[in-house]
Design a protein around this motif. Sequence first.
Motif, PDB file in Angstrom:
ATOM      1  N   PHE A   1      26.177 -59.994 -84.833  1.00 53.77           N
ATOM      2  CA  PHE A   1      26.952 -61.189 -85.204  1.00 53.77           C
ATOM      3  C   PHE A   1      28.158 -60.786 -86.043  1.00 53.77           C
ATOM      4  O   PHE A   1      29.299 -61.189 -85.767  1.00 53.77           O
ATOM      5  N   HIS A   2      27.928 -59.966 -87.066  1.00 52.94           N
ATOM      6  CA  HIS A   2      29.016 -59.583 -87.963  1.00 52.94           C
ATOM      7  C   HIS A   2      30.016 -58.647 -87.281  1.00 52.94           C
ATOM      8  O   HIS A   2      31.205 -58.651 -87.629  1.00 52.94           O
ATOM      9  N   ALA A   3      29.564 -57.875 -86.290  1.00 50.36           N
ATOM     10  CA  ALA A   3      30.495 -57.047 -85.512  1.00 50.36           C
ATOM     11  C   ALA A   3      31.437 -57.930 -84.700  1.00 50.36           C
ATOM     12  O   ALA A   3      32.639 -57.651 -84.600  1.00 50.36           O
ATOM     13  N   ARG A   4      30.908 -59.020 -84.128  1.00 49.84           N
ATOM     14  CA  ARG A   4      31.763 -59.957 -83.388  1.00 49.84           C
ATOM     15  C   ARG A   4      32.759 -60.631 -84.316  1.00 49.84           C
ATOM     16  O   ARG A   4      33.923 -60.837 -83.955  1.00 49.84           O
ATOM     17  N   VAL A   5      32.300 -60.979 -85.499  1.00 44.48           N
ATOM     18  CA  VAL A   5      33.181 -61.613 -86.478  1.00 44.48           C
ATOM     19  C   VAL A   5      34.328 -60.687 -86.856  1.00 44.48           C
ATOM     20  O   VAL A   5      35.504 -61.084 -86.865  1.00 44.48           O
ATOM     21  N   ARG A   6      34.005 -59.423 -87.147  1.00 43.54           N
ATOM     22  CA  ARG A   6      35.057 -58.481 -87.532  1.00 43.54           C
ATOM     23  C   ARG A   6      36.058 -58.282 -86.403  1.00 43.54           C
ATOM     24  O   ARG A   6      37.286 -58.280 -86.622  1.00 43.54           O
TER      25      ARG A   6
END
Length: 210
Positions: free
Chosen positions: A166-171
Amino acid sequence: MNDAASGVFITLEGGDGSGKSTQAALLAGWLGEQGRTVMRTREPGGTEVGVEIREIVLHHRGHIAPRAEALLYAADRAHHIETAVRPALARGEVVIQDRYIDSSVAYQGAGRVLGGEEVRQLSLWATEGLLPDLTVLLDLDETVARGRLDAAEKRFDRLEAEKGAFHARVRAAFLALAAAEPERFLVVDAALPVDEIAALIRARVAALLG
């Protein structure tokens, strides 16, 4: 870029643990020393109504449907901009804000896989098209950011608790937004020392203010 009288609208964006609050405080202090009137605020939660919405979107224990989550953020944003940000800009103040439309595009659009353009248009409607004069993106590898959050031993909110993918997609979404609007964004490596980051931000803000 904003259409609200003579004020200046600066937003700070980035993943959880990237140091936005620290840099917002340092920038506000520096601007105050320059004789500028500054309003620091955040989304969600920059108004009394927003505080209640913040509790729901970040700390509600049960499931919230992704579209409902996006709408709650947009509702907070609509009220916040109309009642707090636009009046401050109309008074000629510098508004320093922790998170804005780009966060919704990254977190709900990419993180929740709702579609970035749909989420962006929702927020633009909610704010009557208000965009920042400058957006500082504090970019940090999501695994490093998680290490910072773990070290802080704080209560994770609903978004902070999401898995690494999830946080990889956000970044990735944040970086794509910055690449699409290089004139609005300043991208800073959030792994740099705090004072170096602050100096880079001050230099860009000084140029913006003329």
